[in-house]
Design an enzyme around this catalytic site. Structure first.
Site, PDB file in Angstrom:
ATOM      1  N   GLU A 218      -5.126   4.127   6.256  1.00 46.40           N
ATOM      2  CA  GLU A 218      -4.932   3.883   4.904  1.00 46.40           C
ATOM      3  C   GLU A 218      -5.110   5.124   3.924  1.00 46.40           C
ATOM      4  OE1 GLU A 218      -5.574  -0.039   2.967  1.00 46.40           O
ATOM      5  OE2 GLU A 218      -6.538   1.213   1.423  1.00 46.40           O
TER       6      GLU A 218
ATOM      7  N   ARG B  60       1.057  -1.174  -0.020  1.00 44.12           N
ATOM      8  CA  ARG B  60      -0.031   0.077  -0.070  1.00 44.12           C
ATOM      9  C   ARG B  60       0.898   1.139   0.110  1.00 44.12           C
ATOM     10  NH1 ARG B  60      -1.645  -3.240  -1.091  1.00 44.12           N
ATOM     11  NH2 ARG B  60      -3.399  -4.625  -0.748  1.00 44.12           N
TER      12      ARG B  60
ATOM     13  N   SER C 166     -10.973  -0.138   3.524  1.00 46.22           N
ATOM     14  CA  SER C 166     -10.131  -0.601   4.714  1.00 46.22           C
ATOM     15  C   SER C 166      -9.548   0.628   5.192  1.00 46.22           C
ATOM     16  CB  SER C 166      -8.916  -1.434   4.460  1.00 46.22           C
ATOM     17  OG  SER C 166      -9.511  -2.755   3.652  1.00 46.22           O
TER      18      SER C 166
HETATM   19  C1  LIG Z   1     -15.435   0.171  -0.582  1.00 53.43           C
HETATM   20  C2  LIG Z   1     -14.005   0.361  -0.951  1.00 53.43           C
HETATM   21  C3  LIG Z   1     -13.270  -0.735  -1.025  1.00 53.43           C
HETATM   22  C4  LIG Z   1     -12.049  -0.627  -1.323  1.00 53.43           C
HETATM   23  N1  LIG Z   1     -11.078  -1.602  -1.472  1.00 53.43           N
HETATM   24  C5  LIG Z   1      -9.682  -1.683  -1.889  1.00 53.43           C
HETATM   25  C6  LIG Z   1      -8.978  -2.741  -1.952  1.00 53.43           C
HETATM   26  O1  LIG Z   1      -9.324  -3.909  -2.162  1.00 53.43           O
HETATM   27  N2  LIG Z   1      -7.818  -2.591  -2.358  1.00 53.43           N
HETATM   28  C7  LIG Z   1      -7.149  -1.347  -2.156  1.00 53.43           C
HETATM   29  O2  LIG Z   1      -5.961  -1.555  -2.350  1.00 53.43           O
HETATM   30  N3  LIG Z   1      -7.942  -0.125  -2.206  1.00 53.43           N
HETATM   31  C8  LIG Z   1      -9.157  -0.375  -1.779  1.00 53.43           C
HETATM   32  N4  LIG Z   1      -9.985   0.748  -1.568  1.00 53.43           N
HETATM   33  C9  LIG Z   1      -9.299   2.186  -1.651  1.00 53.43           C
HETATM   34  C10 LIG Z   1      -9.300   2.880  -3.084  1.00 53.43           C
HETATM   35  O3  LIG Z   1     -10.193   2.347  -3.846  1.00 53.43           O
HETATM   36  C11 LIG Z   1      -7.945   2.820  -3.718  1.00 53.43           C
HETATM   37  O4  LIG Z   1      -7.049   3.530  -2.965  1.00 53.43           O
HETATM   38  C12 LIG Z   1      -8.118   3.708  -5.125  1.00 53.43           C
HETATM   39  O5  LIG Z   1      -6.928   3.456  -5.917  1.00 53.43           O
HETATM   40  C13 LIG Z   1      -8.518   5.023  -4.844  1.00 53.43           C
HETATM   41  O6  LIG Z   1      -8.323   5.730  -6.254  1.00 53.43           O
HETATM   42  P1  LIG Z   1      -9.100   7.241  -6.144  1.00 53.43           P
HETATM   43  O7  LIG Z   1      -9.276   7.487  -7.731  1.00 53.43           O
HETATM   44  O8  LIG Z   1     -10.696   7.093  -5.554  1.00 53.43           O
HETATM   45  O9  LIG Z   1      -8.268   8.011  -5.471  1.00 53.43           O
HETATM   46  P2  LIG Z   1      -8.484   9.335  -4.400  1.00 53.43           P
HETATM   47  O10 LIG Z   1      -9.101   8.753  -3.389  1.00 53.43           O
HETATM   48  O11 LIG Z   1      -9.104  10.353  -5.360  1.00 53.43           O
HETATM   49  O12 LIG Z   1      -7.036   9.786  -4.122  1.00 53.43           O
HETATM   50  C14 LIG Z   1      -6.285   8.844  -3.440  1.00 53.43           C
HETATM   51  C15 LIG Z   1      -4.687   9.522  -3.262  1.00 53.43           C
HETATM   52  O13 LIG Z   1      -4.257   9.572  -4.428  1.00 53.43           O
HETATM   53  C16 LIG Z   1      -3.958  10.842  -5.166  1.00 53.43           C
HETATM   54  N5  LIG Z   1      -4.393  10.786  -6.408  1.00 53.43           N
HETATM   55  C17 LIG Z   1      -5.233  10.549  -7.080  1.00 53.43           C
HETATM   56  N6  LIG Z   1      -5.443  10.409  -8.457  1.00 53.43           N
HETATM   57  C18 LIG Z   1      -4.178  10.544  -8.652  1.00 53.43           C
HETATM   58  C19 LIG Z   1      -3.226  10.653  -9.855  1.00 53.43           C
HETATM   59  N7  LIG Z   1      -3.671  10.745 -11.025  1.00 53.43           N
HETATM   60  N8  LIG Z   1      -1.803  10.848  -9.837  1.00 53.43           N
HETATM   61  C20 LIG Z   1      -1.155  11.168  -8.700  1.00 53.43           C
HETATM   62  N9  LIG Z   1      -1.902  11.206  -7.215  1.00 53.43           N
HETATM   63  C21 LIG Z   1      -3.514  10.863  -7.418  1.00 53.43           C
HETATM   64  C22 LIG Z   1      -4.765  11.774  -4.199  1.00 53.43           C
HETATM   65  O14 LIG Z   1      -4.161  13.084  -4.253  1.00 53.43           O
HETATM   66  C23 LIG Z   1      -4.605  10.863  -2.711  1.00 53.43           C
HETATM   67  O15 LIG Z   1      -3.789  11.368  -2.260  1.00 53.43           O
HETATM   68  C24 LIG Z   1     -11.176   0.588  -1.487  1.00 53.43           C
HETATM   69  C25 LIG Z   1     -12.030   1.914  -1.320  1.00 53.43           C
HETATM   70  C26 LIG Z   1     -13.391   1.759  -0.761  1.00 53.43           C
HETATM   71  C27 LIG Z   1     -14.088   2.943  -0.925  1.00 53.43           C
END
Ligand SMILES: Cc1cc2nc3c(=O)[nH]c(=O)nc-3n(C[C@H](O)[C@H](O)[C@H](O)COP(=O)(O)OP(=O)(O)OC[C@H]3O[C@@H](n4cnc5c(N)ncnc54)[C@H](O)[C@@H]3O)c2cc1C
Length: 337
Positions: free
Chosen positions: A333, A169, A237
């Site tokens: 996380e 992570r 998580s």
């Molecule tokens: C119901 C649920 C289940 C989940 N299950 C998992 C799982 O099984 N495994 C897992 O690893 N994660 C899981 N997650 C966490 C999440 O889905 C991941 O971390 C996902 O990659 C976040 O993507 P996002 O576009 O929503 O990022 P955001 O929440 O919008 O951003 C997260 C971080 O990344 C940065 N960021 C976003 N886009 C970029 C970019 N293009 N370049 C640089 N930085 C950027 C943001 O500034 C922030 O710091 C889960 C979340 C939820 C709500």
């Protein structure tokens, strides 16, 4: 692209742009639809003296109620097959693509390699940021390269896996938060495909197997374990599984010899944060407008109208309670933005 052509939206409402459904507004917002606009938005931020933050799908963040800066939402689209050889398939997607749609698109074409990562919310660009993982797989396993904008140099840079410094992570993009904006991601899906059934819950899948069958099982398992964020707002998580030394794990394992623990290559062991929280008696906890899911002890939920302070207070309580009970430190996380 000139700096002034950016369409800045004043008093940008982010309440529907985060899966915890926290009420949140930003002084300005902008949708990034082309890579050029990333350069432009950094220039605009510098010109105006306003801070800038990057948002994808908002599924791994705890957003503050009010942000006195510019929130740039990465919304670039596009995906393609670059190579399809006997050894691999090379696929590419723009950062703003929905991660699960990208996975499903590869699986629909019969390509295997990321089916275990189906159903993870968020964007392609955020996937390498915390090296998303689930069901015994992580994005680093099939990573080829990515292109990111480097705010320090103002130039685009291509990253290899080694450059990304992927860990559990974690990656350079998380460690140097704010510096890079991921613009596109390339994955190398190996051929012939071999299913990854290491995770309990997949092991009993019967042959003949294909990526679609594995993906369907993964989606079924996810649906049965995790509360749906559209119904019960959450960020997945909320705490990382702590990787600790054997000495640190000893009190836990002495009291609970069957406690879940996963030995690591470096001699440490990974404990289950959800198990620790459950054993501390916090599953289903309610604290003001935030709580812990009754379905999954690792999932912090918004009970309605919660804000970042409510979530932070609950997280602090969980961390203090688990530390008092087991002497183990938990780390959040999601990123507090
Ligand atoms: C119901 C649920 C289940 C989940 N299950 C998992 C799982 O099984 N495994 C897992 O690893 N994660 C899981 N997650 C966490 C999440 O889905 C991941 O971390 C996902 O990659 C976040 O993507 P996002 O576009 O929503 O990022 P955001 O929440 O919008 O951003 C997260 C971080 O990344 C940065 N960021 C976003 N886009 C970029 C970019 N293009 N370049 C640089 N930085 C950027 C943001 O500034 C922030 O710091 C889960 C979340 C939820 C709500």
């Amino acid at each position: 692209m000139t700096v002034s052509s950016l369409d800045l939206i004043p008093d940008f409402d982010l309440s529907a742009r985060n899966t915890l459904a926290l009420k949140s507004r930003s002084r300005f917002g902008v949708m990034i639809e082309t890579p050029d606009q990333v350069t432009a938005v950094f220039a605009r931020a510098e010109e105006s003296g306003l801070p800038l933050r990057i948002l994808g799908g908002g599924s791994n963040v705890v957003l503050s109620s009010g942000y006195e800066g510019i929130t740039a939402v990465v919304a670039t689209t596009g995906r393609r097959v670059l190579e399809d050889t006997e050894e691999h398939v090379l696929v590419e997607a723009a950062a703003g693509e929905v991660w699960h749609d990208f996975v499903a698109w590869t699986v629909e074409q019969g390509f295997g390699g990321i089916e275990n990562l189906a159903g993870i919310p968020g964007t392609v660009g955020a996937a390498p940021v915390q090296n998303i993982g689930a069901y015994g797989a992580e994005v680093a396993d099939v990573f080829d390269s990515l292109v990111a904008y480097d705010a320090e140099t103002g130039a685009l840079k291509t990253f290899t896996a080694a450059d990304c410094a992927f860990a559990y992570r974690d990656s350079i993009f998380k460690r140097e938060a704010g510096r890079y904006v991921v613009l596109s991601l390339r994955l190398r899906l190996p051929k012939p495909w071999a299913p990854n059934l290491r995770f309990a819950g997949l092991a009993d899948l019967e042959a003949p197997l294909d990526p679609a069958k594995v993906m369907a099982r993964v989606l079924g398992l996810r649906g049965s374990k995790l509360p749906d964020w559209r119904v019960t707002p959450n960020a997945g998580s909320f705490f990382q599984n702590p990787i600790v030394t054997l000495a640190e794990a000893a009190p836990v394992l002495a009291a609970f010899p069957t406690a879940p623990n996963f030995p690591q290559a470096d001699g440490r062991t990974k404990l289950s944060a959800g198990w620790l929280i459950e054993q501390t008696g916090l599953k289903g906890l309610r604290m003001g407008r935030a709580g812990i899911s009754e379905r999954h002890a690792l999932v912090v939920i918004n009970l309605g109208e919660a804000d970042a302070d409510d979530i932070a207070a609950l997280a602090a309580h969980v961390k203090a309670s688990v530390r008092a009970r087991f002497g183990i430190a938990l780390h959040e996380e999601p990123i507090f933005l």
